[in-house]
Design a protein around this motif. Structure first.
Motif, PDB file in Angstrom:
ATOM      1  N   GLY A 686       0.830  -1.200   0.000  1.00 49.62           N
ATOM      2  CA  GLY A 686       0.000   0.000   0.000  1.00 49.62           C
ATOM      3  C   GLY A 686       0.863   1.248   0.000  1.00 49.62           C
ATOM      4  N   ILE A 687       0.407   2.295  -0.711  1.00 50.25           N
ATOM      5  CA  ILE A 687       1.197   3.526  -0.852  1.00 50.25           C
ATOM      6  C   ILE A 687       0.276   4.733  -0.729  1.00 50.25           C
ATOM      7  CG2 ILE A 687       2.603   4.899  -2.458  1.00 50.25           C
ATOM      8  CD1 ILE A 687       3.615   2.256  -3.651  1.00 50.25           C
ATOM      9  N   HIS A 688       0.757   5.754  -0.005  1.00 49.67           N
ATOM     10  CA  HIS A 688       0.012   7.019   0.119  1.00 49.67           C
ATOM     11  C   HIS A 688       1.004   8.168   0.183  1.00 49.67           C
ATOM     12  CE1 HIS A 688      -2.887  10.025   1.272  1.00 49.67           C
ATOM     13  NE2 HIS A 688      -2.252  10.270   2.410  1.00 49.67           N
ATOM     14  N   THR A 689       0.596   9.331  -0.316  1.00 46.51           N
ATOM     15  CA  THR A 689       1.448  10.517  -0.352  1.00 46.51           C
ATOM     16  C   THR A 689       0.818  11.642   0.455  1.00 46.51           C
ATOM     17  OG1 THR A 689       2.159   9.888  -2.571  1.00 46.51           O
ATOM     18  CG2 THR A 689       2.620  12.149  -1.876  1.00 46.51           C
ATOM     19  N   GLY A 690       1.642  12.324   1.254  1.00 46.55           N
ATOM     20  CA  GLY A 690       1.149  13.441   2.043  1.00 46.55           C
ATOM     21  C   GLY A 690       2.214  13.959   2.990  1.00 46.55           C
ATOM     22  N   LYS A 701      19.910   2.677  21.023  1.00 53.82           N
ATOM     23  CA  LYS A 701      19.371   1.934  19.883  1.00 53.82           C
ATOM     24  C   LYS A 701      18.419   2.827  19.100  1.00 53.82           C
ATOM     25  CE  LYS A 701      19.715  -2.546  22.200  1.00 53.82           C
ATOM     26  NZ  LYS A 701      19.033  -3.762  22.656  1.00 53.82           N
ATOM     27  N   PHE A 702      18.864   4.060  18.832  1.00 51.43           N
ATOM     28  CA  PHE A 702      17.983   5.028  18.199  1.00 51.43           C
ATOM     29  C   PHE A 702      17.645   4.611  16.779  1.00 51.43           C
ATOM     30  CE2 PHE A 702      21.849   6.412  16.291  1.00 51.43           C
ATOM     31  CZ  PHE A 702      22.780   6.545  17.304  1.00 51.43           C
ATOM     32  N   GLN A 703      16.554   5.199  16.272  1.00 54.44           N
ATOM     33  CA  GLN A 703      16.108   4.841  14.940  1.00 54.44           C
ATOM     34  C   GLN A 703      15.451   6.051  14.293  1.00 54.44           C
ATOM     35  OE1 GLN A 703      13.153   1.678  15.223  1.00 54.44           O
ATOM     36  NE2 GLN A 703      11.701   2.837  14.042  1.00 54.44           N
ATOM     37  N   TYR A 704      15.592   6.120  12.970  1.00 54.15           N
ATOM     38  CA  TYR A 704      14.940   7.158  12.175  1.00 54.15           C
ATOM     39  C   TYR A 704      13.508   6.711  11.917  1.00 54.15           C
ATOM     40  CZ  TYR A 704      14.438  10.593   8.379  1.00 54.15           C
ATOM     41  OH  TYR A 704      14.037  11.632   7.579  1.00 54.15           O
ATOM     42  N   ASP A 705      12.546   7.582  12.209  1.00 53.73           N
ATOM     43  CA  ASP A 705      11.148   7.170  12.071  1.00 53.73           C
ATOM     44  C   ASP A 705      10.332   8.306  11.474  1.00 53.73           C
ATOM     45  OD1 ASP A 705       8.964   5.524  12.179  1.00 53.73           O
ATOM     46  OD2 ASP A 705       9.096   5.116  14.314  1.00 53.73           O
ATOM     47  N   VAL A 706       9.105   7.987  11.107  1.00 52.87           N
ATOM     48  CA  VAL A 706       8.210   8.922  10.429  1.00 52.87           C
ATOM     49  C   VAL A 706       6.861   8.894  11.132  1.00 52.87           C
ATOM     50  CG1 VAL A 706       7.122   9.519   8.234  1.00 52.87           C
ATOM     51  CG2 VAL A 706       9.360   8.449   8.236  1.00 52.87           C
ATOM     52  N   TRP A 707       6.258  10.098  11.303  1.00 50.38           N
ATOM     53  CA  TRP A 707       4.948  10.177  11.964  1.00 50.38           C
ATOM     54  C   TRP A 707       3.993  11.030  11.137  1.00 50.38           C
ATOM     55  CZ3 TRP A 707       9.598  11.430  14.253  1.00 50.38           C
ATOM     56  CH2 TRP A 707      10.087  10.519  15.187  1.00 50.38           C
ATOM     57  N   GLY A 708       2.727  10.847  11.396  1.00 48.60           N
ATOM     58  CA  GLY A 708       1.708  11.656  10.744  1.00 48.60           C
ATOM     59  C   GLY A 708       0.587  10.795  10.199  1.00 48.60           C
ATOM     60  N   ILE A 713      -2.596   6.340   6.811  1.00 51.22           N
ATOM     61  CA  ILE A 713      -3.352   6.070   5.580  1.00 51.22           C
ATOM     62  C   ILE A 713      -2.596   5.085   4.691  1.00 51.22           C
ATOM     63  CG2 ILE A 713      -4.271   7.105   3.470  1.00 51.22           C
ATOM     64  CD1 ILE A 713      -4.831   9.639   5.096  1.00 51.22           C
ATOM     65  N   ALA A 714      -1.269   5.203   4.624  1.00 46.88           N
ATOM     66  CA  ALA A 714      -0.489   4.238   3.842  1.00 46.88           C
ATOM     67  C   ALA A 714      -0.685   2.828   4.379  1.00 46.88           C
ATOM     68  CB  ALA A 714       0.994   4.620   3.879  1.00 46.88           C
ATOM     69  N   SER A 715      -0.726   2.713   5.705  1.00 48.33           N
ATOM     70  CA  SER A 715      -0.977   1.403   6.311  1.00 48.33           C
ATOM     71  C   SER A 715      -2.366   0.890   5.933  1.00 48.33           C
ATOM     72  CB  SER A 715      -0.839   1.515   7.836  1.00 48.33           C
ATOM     73  OG  SER A 715      -1.145   0.286   8.450  1.00 48.33           O
ATOM     74  N   ARG A 716      -3.345   1.801   5.886  1.00 50.85           N
ATOM     75  CA  ARG A 716      -4.704   1.401   5.481  1.00 50.85           C
ATOM     76  C   ARG A 716      -4.722   0.946   4.014  1.00 50.85           C
ATOM     77  NH1 ARG A 716      -5.138   2.179  10.307  1.00 50.85           N
ATOM     78  NH2 ARG A 716      -6.813   3.266  11.409  1.00 50.85           N
ATOM     79  N   MET A 717      -3.926   1.610   3.167  1.00 52.48           N
ATOM     80  CA  MET A 717      -3.852   1.202   1.760  1.00 52.48           C
ATOM     81  C   MET A 717      -3.346  -0.241   1.652  1.00 52.48           C
ATOM     82  SD  MET A 717      -5.035   3.673  -0.037  1.00 52.48           S
ATOM     83  CE  MET A 717      -6.089   4.123   1.349  1.00 52.48           C
ATOM     84  N   GLU A 718      -2.371  -0.567   2.505  1.00 51.26           N
ATOM     85  CA  GLU A 718      -1.848  -1.942   2.497  1.00 51.26           C
ATOM     86  C   GLU A 718      -2.904  -2.935   2.968  1.00 51.26           C
ATOM     87  OE1 GLU A 718      -1.036  -5.340   4.424  1.00 51.26           O
ATOM     88  OE2 GLU A 718      -0.753  -3.631   5.766  1.00 51.26           O
ATOM     89  N   SER A 719      -3.536  -2.644   4.109  1.00 48.13           N
ATOM     90  CA  SER A 719      -4.469  -3.612   4.687  1.00 48.13           C
ATOM     91  C   SER A 719      -5.724  -3.783   3.833  1.00 48.13           C
ATOM     92  CB  SER A 719      -4.848  -3.190   6.117  1.00 48.13           C
ATOM     93  OG  SER A 719      -5.462  -1.922   6.123  1.00 48.13           O
ATOM     94  N   HIS A 720      -6.080  -2.757   3.031  1.00 45.01           N
ATOM     95  CA  HIS A 720      -7.252  -2.861   2.150  1.00 45.01           C
ATOM     96  C   HIS A 720      -6.844  -3.174   0.711  1.00 45.01           C
ATOM     97  CE1 HIS A 720      -9.067  -0.775   5.579  1.00 45.01           C
ATOM     98  NE2 HIS A 720     -10.211  -1.245   5.151  1.00 45.01           N
ATOM     99  N   GLY A 721      -5.589  -3.568   0.523  1.00 45.61           N
ATOM    100  CA  GLY A 721      -5.126  -3.940  -0.805  1.00 45.61           C
ATOM    101  C   GLY A 721      -5.422  -5.396  -1.116  1.00 45.61           C
ATOM    102  N   GLY A 754     -12.228   4.909  10.753  1.00 43.10           N
ATOM    103  CA  GLY A 754     -11.754   6.217  11.176  1.00 43.10           C
ATOM    104  C   GLY A 754     -11.616   7.221  10.046  1.00 43.10           C
ATOM    105  N   LYS A 755     -11.819   6.798   8.781  1.00 48.10           N
ATOM    106  CA  LYS A 755     -11.624   7.695   7.645  1.00 48.10           C
ATOM    107  C   LYS A 755     -12.848   7.797   6.743  1.00 48.10           C
ATOM    108  CE  LYS A 755      -7.364   8.450   8.757  1.00 48.10           C
ATOM    109  NZ  LYS A 755      -6.972   9.782   9.268  1.00 48.10           N
ATOM    110  N   GLY A 756     -13.812   6.921   6.941  1.00 47.75           N
ATOM    111  CA  GLY A 756     -14.953   6.884   6.031  1.00 47.75           C
ATOM    112  C   GLY A 756     -14.591   6.171   4.740  1.00 47.75           C
ATOM    113  N   LYS A 757     -15.341   6.432   3.678  1.00 49.72           N
ATOM    114  CA  LYS A 757     -15.076   5.771   2.405  1.00 49.72           C
ATOM    115  C   LYS A 757     -13.915   6.451   1.698  1.00 49.72           C
ATOM    116  CE  LYS A 757     -19.470   3.534   1.431  1.00 49.72           C
ATOM    117  NZ  LYS A 757     -20.483   3.243   0.403  1.00 49.72           N
ATOM    118  N   MET A 758     -12.992   5.637   1.168  1.00 53.30           N
ATOM    119  CA  MET A 758     -11.814   6.159   0.484  1.00 53.30           C
ATOM    120  C   MET A 758     -11.675   5.518  -0.891  1.00 53.30           C
ATOM    121  SD  MET A 758      -8.920   6.448   3.496  1.00 53.30           S
ATOM    122  CE  MET A 758      -7.948   7.574   2.485  1.00 53.30           C
ATOM    123  N   GLN A 759     -11.334   6.351  -1.862  1.00 51.42           N
ATOM    124  CA  GLN A 759     -11.092   5.863  -3.221  1.00 51.42           C
ATOM    125  C   GLN A 759      -9.666   5.317  -3.304  1.00 51.42           C
ATOM    126  OE1 GLN A 759     -13.328   5.984  -6.072  1.00 51.42           O
ATOM    127  NE2 GLN A 759     -11.765   4.498  -6.658  1.00 51.42           N
TER     128      GLN A 759
END
Length: 767
Positions: A686-690, A701-708, A713-721, A754-759
């Protein structure tokens, strides 16, 4: 009295000629007009009405009562029934705002009788509304509904839109207080379009906030957040700083429930600042207490203690007993964490006594749970179980979803310790169901961990593995306390302690130079003793050491770049910290293996790790090819990003190509495994841009991470793929649709939690 009105938001109508009174007028001139015998009786009565409603009814209700009596005597002397009814209504109101409800009711009833005799429908409806409010405050909600519905029927007959809206809102408030949430929401939703039609922005905002409160109480955090944000925007539009600040608190609580601690602290801090500007002591105490709770969660006990002590001082000074009890409960947690169990017991008993005196069941349940946990620590499991059961009984009475799931978890753990596994299993399953429905990440993890222990003990290994996987994934998403502390640094600058520096290149370099200096000193001593031969040996040692340092430097840099992006690693080396950065447009890729638990059960641990490693190594190579930044792996999930840390790096097109190549690799791997008659994984992408925020978390044991939300939504794209496909969001499609070389297959809009209907769209390489 006023606390109850604010809590439930019931609207009482104190009338002047059938209209609500508000605004400003000079009290001296009104008083003068009342005493001016040259004025008509009607003008004098008008002046007294304005004087009472604008200047006395809420601030000086005792004086309002005396003035309303004077007004009634004049109205009665001229047999002006309409003005008599208005005066009686104000007399009742003067008692209501003082909390003397039994004395208020006869005046309202007499006013209603006069209104009905005059066939004054609008006046009758408004007095019925006031009587309903009295019954609410007397703890008689069902009786109140009867009066509110009578008022609503009248207002519908006379087509009083504003009155219809207020009655619908009041009825909704009653059903909410009864825990009948769906009915309450129905009434609020009926009231909303009326408020919009009347352009009553304040009422719209309050209705949206009420709906948000219900969804929060039901554990539907994503939906609640939407309503709170809409309400907050309207209050800001009105310039209503006080009410807007209170909604900041509601939003903060939602983020706290979701485990998004940085956002929660941000909103609580905004609440504190706004409340201090307004010198709103009640809201200041609320903000301080919530910040204290957050820093407790983040393991900063000193800061937590300071915030709670400030909150407690304000609560005691204000005589705010509910707030005092709440803060004692919070302080008890800090004492417990510090190992001061006697102080923790003392604080909880203080809180319990106040809650019982106030008949505050919600607050009392929290205290009971904390007391139960302390008894567990003292190995008094029997007392702990009794307290948990008492708490659960109270929570079920008022449908406290959040409280219930935590009580079930605590209850289940103590039962497990008593080896009462079947009963523990029941509580664990109930907790997990509630937590999943509410999307409470922390509680999902804790429930899964409890169930993992139970299923392992019962010998149900496959189910236990499933629970362990769920626990691991959810705990990772929380980033635990160390990560959150790092995120919350005001400037997002992360200081590294000595142990962290020991893992870094700079520290290794410093230590090597120290060793070199020691060697030099030893060489100097050797020179003095054995002359030039030793000098040669010393030089050899220096050369050897320099080579070792260079090798160590290269290895350290390689290790650092395996963990962090190049730009971030360089910043860390030179500054000792790295700033988090906002990216307006990043593309996030998630992949996940379908049926992982089922396939894993067919493989040994060694075989499972080897297969995942084989796939992930291939994915790493693909990321390198297209310039993507690998973020992390979580169990069988793989996460990468394009457009960060260099916004001019990997493009959206690169991310799509990487996703397609990952699927191509998996198809080849499936064919290989099938030919060898071995189990194989199938994969969704799944892929999403924003927009996102990216940076380092942790101090060890630090790590580079991403939030938002883009990540979610990208995770939702994967699970609904779908297996073998790359599923992209509408936003990514919009940015990519004109790029040649791709074919897009539009899908029907899909309901996303949590997002409603998504295209969404499947993307393929064009033939």
């Amino acid at each position: 009295m006023r606390t109850n009105i604010v809590c439930y938001g019931f609207l009482a109508m104190f009338l002047f000629n059938g209209q609500l009174l508000f605004g400003e007028s000079n009290p001296d001139s009104l008083w003068h007009e009342w005493h001016d015998q040259a004025q008509t009786d009607s003008n004098r009565l008008d002046a007294m009405d304005l004087l009472i409603t604008r200047h006395y009814i809420y601030t000086k209700p005792d004086s309002a009562f005396i003035l309303a009596q004077m007004e009634y005597e004049l109205a009665a002397s001229i047999q002006h029934q309409h003005r008599m009814a208005t005066s009686l209504n104000l007399l009742g109101a003067s008692f209501q705002v003082r909390g003397r409800l039994n004395e208020a009711l006869p005046y309202f009833e007499e006013s209603l009788s006069l209104r009905q005799d005059m066939s004054d429908q609008k006046g009758s409806a408004n007095v019925l509304n006031n009587i309903g409010v009295v019954h609410i405050l007397q703890g008689k909600p069902k009786e109140a509904i009867s009066f509110f519905e009578q008022a609503l029927d009248i207002k519908r007959i006379i087509k009083d839109s504003a009155g219809i809206g207020s009655s619908l809102g009041n009825i909704g408030n009653v059903y909410r207080s009864l825990g009948e949430y769906e009915t309450a929401i129905d009434y609020y939703q009926q009231a909303l379009p009326i408020s919009k039609q009347l352009q009553d922005v304040l009422n719209q905002a309050n209705l949206l906030n009420n709906i948000g409160n219900i969804y929060k109480e039901q554990g539907k955090n994503d939906t609640a957040l939407t309503y709170y944000q809409d309400s907050y925007a309207l209050h800001q539009q009105l310039g209503n700083a006080s009410l807007a600040a209170k909604i900041l608190n509601n939003i903060g609580l939602i983020y706290k429930n979701q485990g998004n601690y940085p956002m929660a602290v941000t909103y609580f801090t905004q609440l504190l600042a706004a409340s201090e500007r307004q010198d709103d002591q009640e809201s200041i105490a609320i903000a301080l207490n919530n910040l204290g709770n957050m820093y407790y969660t983040l393991d900063d006990l000193d800061l937590s203690y300071q915030y709670h002590q400030r909150s407690l001082r304000i609560a005691i000074a204000m005589g705010d007993h509910p707030r005092e009890a709440l803060t004692y409960n919070s302080l008890a947690l800090v004492y417990e964490e510090r190992g001061m169990l006697d102080s923790a017991f003392w604080a909880l008993q203080k809180s319990r006594t106040i809650h019982q005196a106030q008949e505050n069941k919600v607050g009392l349940t929290s205290v009971l749970i904390n007391l139960g946990r302390l008894h567990e620590q003292n190995r008094d499991r029997t007392s702990a179980i009794e307290l948990y059961q008492e708490a659960l009984d109270l929570q079920e009475q008022h449908t406290d979803i959040s409280g219930m799931m935590n009580t079930h978890i605590s209850y289940g753990n103590v039962l497990y310790d008593q080896q009462r596994f079947r009963l523990a299993l029941k509580h664990g399953q109930q907790a997990l169901t509630l937590a999943k429905d509410a999307n409470y990440v922390k509680e999902i993890a804790l429930s899964a961990h409890l169930l993992y222990r139970i299923y392992s003990t019962l010998g149900q290994k496959e189910t236990a593995l499933n629970m362990l996987e769920m626990y691991t994934i959810n705990m990772d998403s929380l980033n635990r306390a160390e990560n959150h502390r790092a995120i919350l640094r005001q400037s997002y600058q992360y200081e590294y302690d000595k142990q962290a520096l020991a893992d870094s290149l700079e520290y290794a370099k410093e230590e090597a130079l120290k060793d070199l200096e020691i060697q030099k000193q030893q060489i100097n001593l050797s020179r003095q003793r054995i002359g030039l031969i030793a000098t040669g040996i010393g030089l050899c040692l220096i050369i050897a050491l320099a080579i070792a340092i260079q090798r160590g430097k290269k290895r350290s840099e390689e290790l650092l770049l395996n963990i962090l992006p190049y730009e971030t690693a360089q910043e860390l080396k030179h500054k000792g910290f790295a700033e988090a950065r906002e990216f307006d447009e990043a593309t996030i890729l998630f992949s996940d293996f379908k049926g992982f638990t089922r396939i894993a059960a067919q493989l040994s641990a060694r075989e499972l790790v080897a297969e995942i490693d084989h796939c992930f190594k291939a994915f790493d190579d693909i990321m390198t090819t297209y310039g993507l930044e690998k973020i992390k792996t979580i169990g069988d999930a793989y996460m990468a990003a394009g457009g960060l840390p260099d916004p001019l790096g990997a493009t959206i097109e690169d991310v799509i190509k990487a996703g397609l190549e990952m699927q191509q690799f998996m198809q080849q791997r499936i064919a290989e495994q099938q030919a060898a008659q071995l189990p194989y994984f199938e994969m969704r992408v799944g892929i999403h841009t924003g927009p996102v925020v990216a940076g380092i978390v942790g101090v060890k044991k630090f790590q580079y991470d991403v939030w938002g939300d883009t990540v979610n939504i990208a995770s939702r794209m994967e699970s609904h793929g779908a297996v073998g496909q790359v599923n992209i969001s509408k936003e990514t499609y919009r940015l990519l649709q004109d790029v040649e070389g791709f074919t897009f297959i539009a899908r029907e809009a899909i309901e996303v939690k949590g997002k409603g209907k998504m295209q969404m769209y499947f993307v393929e390489v064009s033939e």
